[in-house]
Design a protein around this motif. Structure first.
Motif, PDB file in Angstrom:
ATOM      1  N   ASP A  67      -9.230  -8.858  -2.303  1.00  0.00           N
ATOM      2  CA  ASP A  67      -8.817  -7.909  -3.342  1.00  0.00           C
ATOM      3  C   ASP A  67      -9.976  -6.947  -3.577  1.00  0.00           C
ATOM      4  O   ASP A  67     -11.111  -7.376  -3.795  1.00  0.00           O
ATOM      5  N   VAL A  68      -9.697  -5.663  -3.539  1.00  0.00           N
ATOM      6  CA  VAL A  68     -10.784  -4.683  -3.638  1.00  0.00           C
ATOM      7  C   VAL A  68     -11.499  -4.755  -4.985  1.00  0.00           C
ATOM      8  O   VAL A  68     -12.646  -4.323  -5.109  1.00  0.00           O
ATOM      9  N   THR A  69     -10.846  -5.320  -5.992  1.00  0.00           N
ATOM     10  CA  THR A  69     -11.488  -5.410  -7.306  1.00  0.00           C
ATOM     11  C   THR A  69     -12.419  -6.615  -7.433  1.00  0.00           C
ATOM     12  O   THR A  69     -13.088  -6.769  -8.450  1.00  0.00           O
ATOM     13  N   ILE A 101      -9.599  -2.244   4.073  1.00  0.00           N
ATOM     14  CA  ILE A 101      -9.197  -2.860   2.797  1.00  0.00           C
ATOM     15  C   ILE A 101      -7.912  -2.163   2.345  1.00  0.00           C
ATOM     16  O   ILE A 101      -7.821  -0.928   2.401  1.00  0.00           O
ATOM     17  N   GLY A 102      -6.916  -2.938   1.923  1.00  0.00           N
ATOM     18  CA  GLY A 102      -5.595  -2.351   1.665  1.00  0.00           C
ATOM     19  C   GLY A 102      -4.959  -1.922   2.974  1.00  0.00           C
ATOM     20  O   GLY A 102      -4.189  -0.971   3.021  1.00  0.00           O
ATOM     21  N   GLY A 103      -5.272  -2.661   4.017  1.00  0.00           N
ATOM     22  CA  GLY A 103      -4.882  -2.242   5.367  1.00  0.00           C
ATOM     23  C   GLY A 103      -3.466  -2.611   5.759  1.00  0.00           C
ATOM     24  O   GLY A 103      -3.077  -2.377   6.902  1.00  0.00           O
ATOM     25  N   GLY A 105       6.778   2.293   4.541  1.00  0.00           N
ATOM     26  CA  GLY A 105       6.654   2.820   3.191  1.00  0.00           C
ATOM     27  C   GLY A 105       5.602   2.105   2.364  1.00  0.00           C
ATOM     28  O   GLY A 105       4.956   1.158   2.822  1.00  0.00           O
ATOM     29  N   ALA A 106       5.412   2.580   1.154  1.00  0.00           N
ATOM     30  CA  ALA A 106       4.452   1.987   0.215  1.00  0.00           C
ATOM     31  C   ALA A 106       5.226   1.071  -0.729  1.00  0.00           C
ATOM     32  O   ALA A 106       6.057   1.539  -1.514  1.00  0.00           O
ATOM     33  N   ARG A 107       4.943  -0.225  -0.647  1.00  0.00           N
ATOM     34  CA  ARG A 107       5.699  -1.199  -1.434  1.00  0.00           C
ATOM     35  C   ARG A 107       5.665  -0.857  -2.931  1.00  0.00           C
ATOM     36  O   ARG A 107       6.691  -0.886  -3.606  1.00  0.00           O
ATOM     37  N   GLN A 153       1.182   1.625   4.249  1.00  0.00           N
ATOM     38  CA  GLN A 153       1.695   2.513   5.313  1.00  0.00           C
ATOM     39  C   GLN A 153       0.560   3.208   6.066  1.00  0.00           C
ATOM     40  O   GLN A 153       0.590   3.292   7.301  1.00  0.00           O
ATOM     41  N   LEU A 154      -0.482   3.664   5.373  1.00  0.00           N
ATOM     42  CA  LEU A 154      -1.606   4.287   6.092  1.00  0.00           C
ATOM     43  C   LEU A 154      -2.408   3.242   6.868  1.00  0.00           C
ATOM     44  O   LEU A 154      -2.776   3.467   8.026  1.00  0.00           O
ATOM     45  N   GLY A 155      -2.680   2.104   6.225  1.00  0.00           N
ATOM     46  CA  GLY A 155      -3.462   1.060   6.892  1.00  0.00           C
ATOM     47  C   GLY A 155      -2.806   0.610   8.192  1.00  0.00           C
ATOM     48  O   GLY A 155      -3.472   0.432   9.216  1.00  0.00           O
ATOM     49  N   ALA A 156      -1.493   0.457   8.158  1.00  0.00           N
ATOM     50  CA  ALA A 156      -0.782   0.022   9.367  1.00  0.00           C
ATOM     51  C   ALA A 156      -0.939   1.064  10.474  1.00  0.00           C
ATOM     52  O   ALA A 156      -1.126   0.712  11.647  1.00  0.00           O
ATOM     53  N   ALA A 213      -6.790   0.827  -0.283  1.00  0.00           N
ATOM     54  CA  ALA A 213      -6.206   0.206  -1.484  1.00  0.00           C
ATOM     55  C   ALA A 213      -6.224   1.199  -2.637  1.00  0.00           C
ATOM     56  O   ALA A 213      -7.169   1.971  -2.790  1.00  0.00           O
ATOM     57  N   ALA A 214      -5.189   1.169  -3.427  1.00  0.00           N
ATOM     58  CA  ALA A 214      -5.144   2.021  -4.622  1.00  0.00           C
ATOM     59  C   ALA A 214      -4.077   1.497  -5.558  1.00  0.00           C
ATOM     60  O   ALA A 214      -3.149   0.806  -5.133  1.00  0.00           O
ATOM     61  N   PHE A 215      -4.229   1.837  -6.822  1.00  0.00           N
ATOM     62  CA  PHE A 215      -3.140   1.654  -7.792  1.00  0.00           C
ATOM     63  C   PHE A 215      -2.563   3.051  -7.965  1.00  0.00           C
ATOM     64  O   PHE A 215      -3.130   3.880  -8.671  1.00  0.00           O
ATOM     65  N   HIS A 216      -1.476   3.353  -7.271  1.00  0.00           N
ATOM     66  CA  HIS A 216      -1.025   4.748  -7.224  1.00  0.00           C
ATOM     67  C   HIS A 216       0.445   4.928  -7.580  1.00  0.00           C
ATOM     68  O   HIS A 216       1.066   5.909  -7.173  1.00  0.00           O
ATOM     69  N   ASN A 217       0.973   3.975  -8.339  1.00  0.00           N
ATOM     70  CA  ASN A 217       2.253   4.238  -8.988  1.00  0.00           C
ATOM     71  C   ASN A 217       1.911   5.061 -10.229  1.00  0.00           C
ATOM     72  O   ASN A 217       1.417   4.547 -11.235  1.00  0.00           O
TER      73      ASN A 217
HETATM   74  N1  LIG Z   1       1.471   7.543  -0.793  1.00  0.00           N
HETATM   75  C1  LIG Z   1       1.150   8.789  -1.127  1.00  0.00           C
HETATM   76  O1  LIG Z   1       2.017   9.652  -1.314  1.00  0.00           O
HETATM   77  C2  LIG Z   1      -0.303   9.170  -1.292  1.00  0.00           C
HETATM   78  C3  LIG Z   1      -0.636  10.484  -1.664  1.00  0.00           C
HETATM   79  C4  LIG Z   1      -1.982  10.825  -1.799  1.00  0.00           C
HETATM   80  C5  LIG Z   1      -2.950   9.878  -1.585  1.00  0.00           C
HETATM   81  N2  LIG Z   1      -2.606   8.605  -1.225  1.00  0.00           N
HETATM   82  C6  LIG Z   1      -3.659   7.624  -1.024  1.00  0.00           C
HETATM   83  O2  LIG Z   1      -3.760   7.246   0.346  1.00  0.00           O
HETATM   84  C7  LIG Z   1      -4.179   5.867   0.421  1.00  0.00           C
HETATM   85  C8  LIG Z   1      -3.185   5.070   1.258  1.00  0.00           C
HETATM   86  O3  LIG Z   1      -1.903   5.174   0.657  1.00  0.00           O
HETATM   87  P1  LIG Z   1      -0.619   4.396   1.210  1.00  0.00           P
HETATM   88  O4  LIG Z   1       0.551   5.283   0.955  1.00  0.00           O
HETATM   89  O5  LIG Z   1      -0.863   3.846   2.559  1.00  0.00           O
HETATM   90  O6  LIG Z   1      -0.556   3.205   0.162  1.00  0.00           O
HETATM   91  P2  LIG Z   1       0.204   1.799   0.258  1.00  0.00           P
HETATM   92  O7  LIG Z   1       1.240   1.831   1.343  1.00  0.00           O
HETATM   93  O8  LIG Z   1       0.621   1.438  -1.120  1.00  0.00           O
HETATM   94  O9  LIG Z   1      -0.977   0.847   0.744  1.00  0.00           O
HETATM   95  C9  LIG Z   1      -1.998   0.445  -0.110  1.00  0.00           C
HETATM   96  C10 LIG Z   1      -2.298  -0.992   0.219  1.00  0.00           C
HETATM   97  O10 LIG Z   1      -3.356  -1.439  -0.631  1.00  0.00           O
HETATM   98  C11 LIG Z   1      -2.944  -2.670  -1.205  1.00  0.00           C
HETATM   99  N3  LIG Z   1      -3.625  -2.891  -2.465  1.00  0.00           N
HETATM  100  C12 LIG Z   1      -3.273  -2.436  -3.693  1.00  0.00           C
HETATM  101  N4  LIG Z   1      -4.126  -2.903  -4.603  1.00  0.00           N
HETATM  102  C13 LIG Z   1      -5.040  -3.636  -3.935  1.00  0.00           C
HETATM  103  C14 LIG Z   1      -6.159  -4.400  -4.330  1.00  0.00           C
HETATM  104  N5  LIG Z   1      -6.519  -4.489  -5.631  1.00  0.00           N
HETATM  105  N6  LIG Z   1      -6.887  -5.020  -3.389  1.00  0.00           N
HETATM  106  C15 LIG Z   1      -6.535  -4.970  -2.076  1.00  0.00           C
HETATM  107  N7  LIG Z   1      -5.463  -4.292  -1.653  1.00  0.00           N
HETATM  108  C16 LIG Z   1      -4.731  -3.637  -2.577  1.00  0.00           C
HETATM  109  C17 LIG Z   1      -1.466  -2.566  -1.343  1.00  0.00           C
HETATM  110  O11 LIG Z   1      -0.869  -3.811  -1.545  1.00  0.00           O
HETATM  111  P3  LIG Z   1       0.553  -3.900  -2.311  1.00  0.00           P
HETATM  112  O12 LIG Z   1       1.574  -3.404  -1.327  1.00  0.00           O
HETATM  113  O13 LIG Z   1       0.629  -5.337  -2.628  1.00  0.00           O
HETATM  114  O14 LIG Z   1       0.467  -3.013  -3.526  1.00  0.00           O
HETATM  115  C18 LIG Z   1      -1.108  -1.916  -0.018  1.00  0.00           C
HETATM  116  O15 LIG Z   1      -1.039  -2.856   1.012  1.00  0.00           O
HETATM  117  C19 LIG Z   1      -4.286   5.392  -1.029  1.00  0.00           C
HETATM  118  O16 LIG Z   1      -5.587   5.596  -1.504  1.00  0.00           O
HETATM  119  C20 LIG Z   1      -3.333   6.328  -1.745  1.00  0.00           C
HETATM  120  O17 LIG Z   1      -3.541   6.435  -3.122  1.00  0.00           O
HETATM  121  C21 LIG Z   1      -1.301   8.232  -1.075  1.00  0.00           C
END
Ligand SMILES: NC(=O)c1ccc[n+]([C@@H]2O[C@H](COP(=O)([O-])OP(=O)(O)OC[C@H]3O[C@@H](n4cnc5c(N)ncnc54)[C@H](OP(=O)(O)O)[C@@H]3O)[C@@H](O)[C@H]2O)c1
Length: 291
Positions: free
Chosen positions: A34-36, A6-8, A155-157, A11-14, A57-61
């Motif tokens: 959608d995870v919600t 989920i949220g695959g 990257g993370a969009r 950048q990590l999912g890929a 998946a996360a809301f991490h902005n």
């Molecule tokens: N990036 C970092 O520096 C960092 C640091 C610590 C921990 N983490 C954690 O590691 C995990 C992976 O991070 P990442 O960098 O790979 O994040 P990412 O590139 O932003 O990937 C997250 C994916 O989840 C999707 N997503 C967001 N909301 C969703 C929803 N409601 N339902 C389904 N999909 C949803 C996003 O879609 P959109 O592109 O449309 O938003 C995106 O494809 C997350 O839990 C993140 O918080 C990341």
């Protein structure tokens, strides 16, 4: 092994998909799952019968979470609770990711898994709530992986790309930079995190609970950016600045490097951050890397 990501498509999912080997990966796009949407998540698990659900998946902005706390709590906590509940109902393992931002930042050495969290902002509080919810709903089958400073191909969009690619673009443009020297992290390549996640799942003695998976070591964002500039032979300089670990009124941890102690005991470790960074840059920018 069959895994539902989920949220695959982040950048990590890929990288989880790229490094999955002979595992079967199902990674619906965000628009398809959608995870919600708890009912849709439950239906996807019932229909797909995965051995493991991996939630990226996360809301991490982080600043946006201050402005939209309800949405942050929904995605990072309530959705994780409902996901863990659905996994418990079907006896499915769950891996969900969390963040170094659960910590308060007043440390001098990397935080171990059992260290006391004390989040400083909405984002960290919602991640900690998600951890607790998931572990309470499915204590026997939930693995929570905290990680830090991720960068990976694409990257993370939602964060405007990744830190490394953004610095390389600035290096290419010949820019000088001001970078925070007061925040210390463990920058981590999603490729390495993905490989380690599969290794952890495969480890015969792996138990549920919290794990810290990061590239080894710690550095400030200034040191990290300086190493990127060095590796690509940038002409510009990276100047250290102390921003007081704040973005506006929002506080960030001064020290959020993580120590991997539990996965290490199972033989799962990641290489040092400098090696991982050099490997990423060699792969992504073979024409630029000079060191
Ligand atoms: N990036 C970092 O520096 C960092 C640091 C610590 C921990 N983490 C954690 O590691 C995990 C992976 O991070 P990442 O960098 O790979 O994040 P990412 O590139 O932003 O990937 C997250 C994916 O989840 C999707 N997503 C967001 N909301 C969703 C929803 N409601 N339902 C389904 N999909 C949803 C996003 O879609 P959109 O592109 O449309 O938003 C995106 O494809 C997350 O839990 C993140 O918080 C990341």
């Amino acid at each position: 092994m069959k895994a539902l990501l989920i949220g695959g498509h982040g950048q990590l999912g890929a990288d989880l998909a790229r490094t999955a080997g002979d595992r079967t990966i199902v990674a619906p796009a965000r628009g398809a799952l959608d995870v919600t949407d708890a009912a849709a998540v439950r239906a996807a698990i019932a229909a797909g019968r995965p051995d493991v659900v991996i939630n990226c998946a996360a809301f991490h902005n982080v600043p946006l979470c201050e402005d939209e706390p309800a949405r942050a709590f929904l995605v990072n906590a309530i959705a994780v609770r409902d996901l863990a509940r659905a996994c418990a109902e079907r006896g499915t393992r769950l891996v969900t990711f969390s963040s170094d931002y659960v910590f308060g930042g007043d440390a001098r050495s990397p935080w171990a898994e059992e260290a006391m969290p004390a989040p400083l902002q909405v984002y960290g509080a919602t991640r900690l709530a998600g951890e607790h919810f998931a572990r309470a709903e499915a204590p026997d089958r939930t693995i929570v992986i905290r990680t830090c400073g991720l960068y990976g191909a694409g990257g993370a969009r939602s964060k405007g790309g990744n830190f490394v690619d953004n610095r390389v673009a600035e290096a290419r443009a010949g820019q000088d930079l001001d970078m925070a020297s007061e925040q210390v992290v463990s920058p981590t390549a999603t490729h390495d995190l993905a490989v380690a996640t599969w290794q952890l799942l495969d480890a015969p003695a792996v138990g549920p609970g919290l794990y810290h998976l990061v590239n080894e070591g710690a550095c400030s964002w200034h040191e990290f950016a300086s190493e990127i500039f060095r590796l690509v032979g940038a002409r510009g300089t990276v100047r250290p600045v102390d921003r007081g670990a704040r973005t506006g009124a929002m506080r960030r941890p001064r020290y959020s490097a993580l120590a991997n102690t539990r996965a290490r005991a199972l033989g799962v470790t990641l290489r040092p951050w400098r090696e991982a960074l050099a490997a990423y840059l060699r792969q992504a920018y073979p024409e630029l890397v000079v060191a």
